[in-house]
Write an enzyme that holds these catalytic residues in place. Sequence first.
Site, PDB file in Angstrom:
ATOM      1  CG  HIS A  67      -1.999   0.984   1.213  1.00 17.22           C
ATOM      2  ND1 HIS A  67      -3.078   0.896   0.370  1.00 17.22           N
ATOM      3  CD2 HIS A  67      -2.195   2.122   1.948  1.00 17.22           C
ATOM      4  CE1 HIS A  67      -3.896   1.918   0.569  1.00 17.22           C
ATOM      5  NE2 HIS A  67      -3.376   2.667   1.527  1.00 17.22           N
ATOM      6  CE  LYS A  98      -8.839   9.243   0.117  1.00 14.03           C
ATOM      7  NZ  LYS A  98      -8.537   9.385   1.557  1.00 14.03           N
ATOM      8  CE  LYS A 145      -3.995   6.908   1.025  1.00 12.76           C
ATOM      9  NZ  LYS A 145      -4.165   7.874   2.124  1.00 12.76           N
ATOM     10  CG  ASP A 205      -4.426  11.366   0.989  1.00 19.04           C
ATOM     11  OD1 ASP A 205      -3.942  12.496   1.162  1.00 19.04           O
ATOM     12  OD2 ASP A 205      -4.521  10.517   1.900  1.00 19.04           O
ATOM     13  CD  GLU A 249      -7.415  12.437   2.726  1.00 22.71           C
ATOM     14  OE1 GLU A 249      -7.124  12.095   3.888  1.00 22.71           O
ATOM     15  OE2 GLU A 249      -7.958  11.672   1.904  1.00 22.71           O
ATOM     16  CG  ASP A 252      -6.255  13.026   6.922  1.00 24.66           C
ATOM     17  OD1 ASP A 252      -6.689  12.941   8.087  1.00 24.66           O
ATOM     18  OD2 ASP A 252      -5.694  12.077   6.356  1.00 24.66           O
ATOM     19  CE  LYS A 270      -7.605   9.460   7.795  1.00 25.89           C
ATOM     20  NZ  LYS A 270      -6.218   9.578   7.284  1.00 25.89           N
ATOM     21  CD  GLU A 306     -10.117   6.934   3.213  1.00 23.19           C
ATOM     22  OE1 GLU A 306      -9.053   6.873   3.860  1.00 23.19           O
ATOM     23  OE2 GLU A 306     -10.228   7.540   2.148  1.00 23.19           O
TER      24      GLU A 306
END
Length: 406
Positions: free
Chosen positions: A25, A170, A172, A201, A227, A253, A277, A331
């Site tokens: 990831h 989304k 990254k 993001d 983001e 964020d 979050k 998410e």
Amino acid sequence: MTPRDGFTVERIDVRILDIPTIRPHKLSFGSISRQSPVIVQLWLKGGACGFGEAATIGGPSWNEESPESIHHAIANYLAPALVGQDGGGFEVALARMDKACKGNAFAKSAVEMALFDAVARTLGQPAWQLLGGKVHQSLPLAWTLASGNVDRDLQEAQLRLEQKRHHIFKMKIGANAPADDVAHVAQIARGLQGRATLTVDVNQAWDGNTARRYLPQLVEAGVTLIEQPVARWNVQALKALTATLGGALIMADETVCTPQDALMLAREQAAHVFSLKVAKHGGLLRTRKVAAVAEAADIGWYGGTMLETSLGSAASAHVFATLGGQHHGCELFGPQLLVDDIVESQMPIADFALQLPDGPGFGVQVSLAQLDRFDRAREGKAPLHMDMGRQATTSATTQTTTQATV
């Protein structure tokens, strides 16, 4: 305060798990191939047992807390502050934790989560009932495309569209040159055109000038939500982008952790959306406080993730279910990214939305066998210290053995 029968905190245990991911990831600041959630188990005297979770992304690379520091704070400061106290007084419990330990929002969130789960199970109620009542039955569920490979990302997206699991994706970005990232996003956008919503993001990777230059190109490619394009401290750049960028929304964020952060961003008009979050806000109640500021300031919210297991994801779903105002889905896909989970049955996904669980507690049943399976401290397994895919402090031989046994 005198503890009430059935709500006295009798015991708190904490452990670190190590769970591999199904694929790397990738983020702007590194890549992870495993998650190490911290799991809290809390017993009420004469009541139920509850569970909580705090997950970081790749150790302390997202913020100052790591699995090891979270474990230490809970075992040595937060748990002693609560044992023998009234577990049903959530605000009082938060105040006691604040007095015992400054900061450490992730650690506090895991303990508060376990308190809510235990009290709700004792009462035979879903946790959302203790948080004000459910507004949403389900939330549109996003999936992050973060393999770094266009073909693989498009294959993932196509499969999840066919399964009717996700139609919000989304990406990254921020690890590569900005022009390369924009080209990558544009290829994905063309492949998904007319079939899905695309967000990005940047994970704080760009400075203000880079963001001003390249964000319009992302919007032109079809991105609708962006983001944290700049560093968490760069509120003036966020404010300028929020005021001038057309065709897409700016989401904060890392810049919005506390209710005070939320108030400052609202006053500065420096975001269109807040990414919520539970871990970074310090718990379920403080997540609601940040969300209340957002609603009062006409700022939307988005249900973010720290890649939790189904335990932490369910807890987040319970608080998100109670929030009003404009939302942009969630998410909470963390369980899908892990090779295995720690609950008996995951929350269902249907018609591109996460179906929010009812009680008791968080509505998921934690498997003690799975906790033991992934427990870092189990016999024969050395401690493993990870920081965004960098070389572990244990030997390569130990890593190989560790990965083979999980």
